[in-house]
Structure formats: structure tokens, C-alpha cells
Design an enzyme around this catalytic site. Structure first.
Site, mmCIF file in Angstrom:
data_model
loop_
_atom_site.group_PDB
_atom_site.id
_atom_site.type_symbol
_atom_site.label_atom_id
_atom_site.label_comp_id
_atom_site.label_asym_id
_atom_site.label_seq_id
_atom_site.Cartn_x
_atom_site.Cartn_y
_atom_site.Cartn_z
ATOM 1 N N HIS A 125 -6.409 -0.117 -2.537
ATOM 2 C CA HIS A 125 -6.176 1.214 -1.972
ATOM 3 C C HIS A 125 -5.035 1.957 -2.661
ATOM 4 C CE1 HIS A 125 -2.593 -0.228 0.264
ATOM 5 N NE2 HIS A 125 -3.291 -1.337 0.409
ATOM 6 N N ASP A 126 -5.229 3.266 -2.796
ATOM 7 C CA ASP A 126 -4.204 4.190 -3.289
ATOM 8 C C ASP A 126 -3.840 3.975 -4.750
ATOM 9 O OD1 ASP A 126 -3.484 5.602 -0.672
ATOM 10 O OD2 ASP A 126 -3.156 3.508 -0.125
ATOM 11 N N GLY A 143 -2.301 -2.671 -4.056
ATOM 12 C CA GLY A 143 -2.251 -1.286 -3.616
ATOM 13 C C GLY A 143 -1.184 -0.457 -4.318
#
Length: 269
Positions: A125-126, A143
Site C-alpha cells: 500500500h501507498d 508500504g
């Protein structure tokens, strides 16, 4: 669903009526495509591809079997409408996992254009992945990682969360990276240390030989000189090589905002 007549969807695929499908798209057997998916032109999903989050896929991207683009592996994720944005002409091989952003950061994960993600690559994520990036088999990004353009990450390597990998850097296979990697850097080892410059990559990129020689001088001054503190060495090199683009790339990267340290050469005994 919004779909061009020239696109082909296998009868065993499950495609939500709200999904947007471009021209000349092929969706193979047993794919599952959710309502918040937008697929560009000339995209091919070979089979068994699962995309059940908000996702945009650029023109010409090829996705191989058992790729999953789904919720992030983050206990703080609470179903927010975050997204994955994938650029043009990427090759995403079997078992790759890409996960959308979270409310704790930018709410999106991005992959640029012309990337090759080999078998079992993981992008958490991100993350932001630039253009022309190659990630070999089983390479993983935790992440909030930023990978700039033209980076190569070797197989079985892992990048710790919230790190930056500078443009044209190379990470050797089976390397654990626990600090930011400068542009053009070469990092290798059980726990990654800065091993020099990615000279092969610079040469392939068509960089001038004299510019590479100046970069080598600057590298030695910054990383192989213990006479002064690191920040002073960086400041001095910035002044001495103010007209050298490659050197200034590194200086700008080092001085940029980061929550991690800068990857350094292995300490000499």
C-alpha cells in the site's frame, strides 16, 4: 458495463456491470473484475486475474494468471475508497500482488509505464513505482516506498517501509534494504550496503563517460572520506560539482525529505 465491441471477455470471467473496458481488451478465463475498475485500450488479462478494488490500468498492459489487486495488508485499513493506478505498457507476471493506498498516507498506489514485474512481486500500500522499473522474481516493497525511474530490483530482495530508491539504482538479488538508496547507487548484501555506483546502468542509459567519471569522484568524496562529518561532505561536493547533473541528482536526493537514513558503504574493519 461500458465495453467496446472489439473487446473479448471469456464466458467464465466475472466482470461487474459498472466496470469500464476499453478498446481491444481481452479478459481471459476465470478473471474477476470489480465495479471500480477502469481498463484502457489493448490490455490483456490472460486468466484468473482478480481485481476487486478501485483500479485503473493503462493502455497496452499485459497481466498474467493469478495476479491479485486487492485490499492492503494493513490492520488500519477500514474499507476506504483508495486506489491502484497502473500506467501503460507494463508486463505483470504470475502471482504479482499490488495493493491500494490507505488513509494514513496518499490513498493510492502507483505503478508507472513500461515496467516489468516478474513472478510473485509484491507492491504494498501507498507505494510509488516510477517508469521503466524492473522487479525480479519475489522482490517485495513494504508500504510507503518510493521507487524512482529506471530502477532494477533483484530477485528475493525486500525494501523496508517508507524508504526511497533513487533513479537508475540497482538492488542486487537477495538483498534486504533498510535505508534510502541514492540515485545510480548499487546495493548488495545480506543487509544491503552501498557497494558503489551502477556504472553498467549509467552506460546503458547513454550517460557521458566524463560525467560518469565526475560522478565517481563525487561518490568517493561523499562516501569514502571519513575526515569530516557526512553532512559537511555533501555540502562540499554540492559546491564543487554544482554544474554536474548526475552529482546534483544525488545531492538533491540526499537532502530530500525522508524518514530513513541514507544507505552507506559497509564499515571497514
Amino acid at each position: 458495463m461500458l465495453m467496446s465491441q472489439s473487446s473479448k471477455i471469456h464466458p467464465t470471467a466475472v466482470v461487474d456491470d459498472k466496470a469500464q473496458i476499453g478498446i481491444n481488451v481481452e479478459i481471459g478465463p476465470y478473471c474477476i473484475i470489480g465495479p471500480d475498475v477502469k481498463i484502457g485500450n489493448n490490455v490483456r488479462l490472460r486468466s484468473h486475474v482478480n481485481i476487486d478494488t478501485h483500479c485503473e490500468i493503462g493502455d497496452g498492459t499485459q497481466i498474467y494468471p493469478f495476479v491479485s489487486i486487492s485490499d492492503p495488508q494493513d490492520l488500519k485499513f477500514n474499507g476506504e475508497k483508495s486506489k491502484v493506478i497502473i500506467g501503460k505498457n507494463n508486463t505483470i507476471r504470475e502471482y504479482v500482488t499490488i495493493q491500494p493506498g490507505t488513509a494514513a498516507d496518499r490513498m493510492e498506489t502507483r505503478v508507472g509505464d513500461n515496467c516489468l514485474l516478474m513472478v510473485s512481486v509484491h507492491i504494498a500500500h501507498d507505494c510509488i513505482v516510477g517508469n521503466n522499473v524492473i522487479m525480479a522474481n519475489n522482490a517485495s516493497l513494504a508500504g510507503h516506498v518510493v521507487v524512482e525511474d529506471n530502477v532494477i530490483i533483484g530477485g528475493m530482495s525486500a525494501i523496508r517501509q517508507k524508504l526511497r530508491i533513487g533513479r537508475n539504482a540497482m538492488i542486487g538479488g537477495m538483498t534486504g534494504v533498510a535505508a534510502d538508496v541514492i540515485p545510480y547507487g548499487l546495493v548488495m548484501g545480506e543487509r544491503g550496503h552501498l557497494s558503489g555506483l551502477n556504472v553498467v546502468g549509467l552506460d546503458r542509459a547513454g550517460k557521458d563517460r566524463q560525467d560518469i567519471l565526475e560522478l565517481r569522484k563525487a561518490f568517493k568524496s561523499i562516501f569514502e572520506n571519513d575526515d569530516t562529518v557526512f553532512a559537511k561532505r555533501v555540502e562540499q561536493v554540492a559546491k564543487e560539482h554544482k554544474d554536474q547533473e548526475l552529482v546534483q541528482d544525488i545531492i538533491k536526493f540526499i537532502n530530500g525529505h525522508s524518514e530513513g537514513a541514507i544507505c552507506q558503504p559497509r564499515a571497514q574493519a
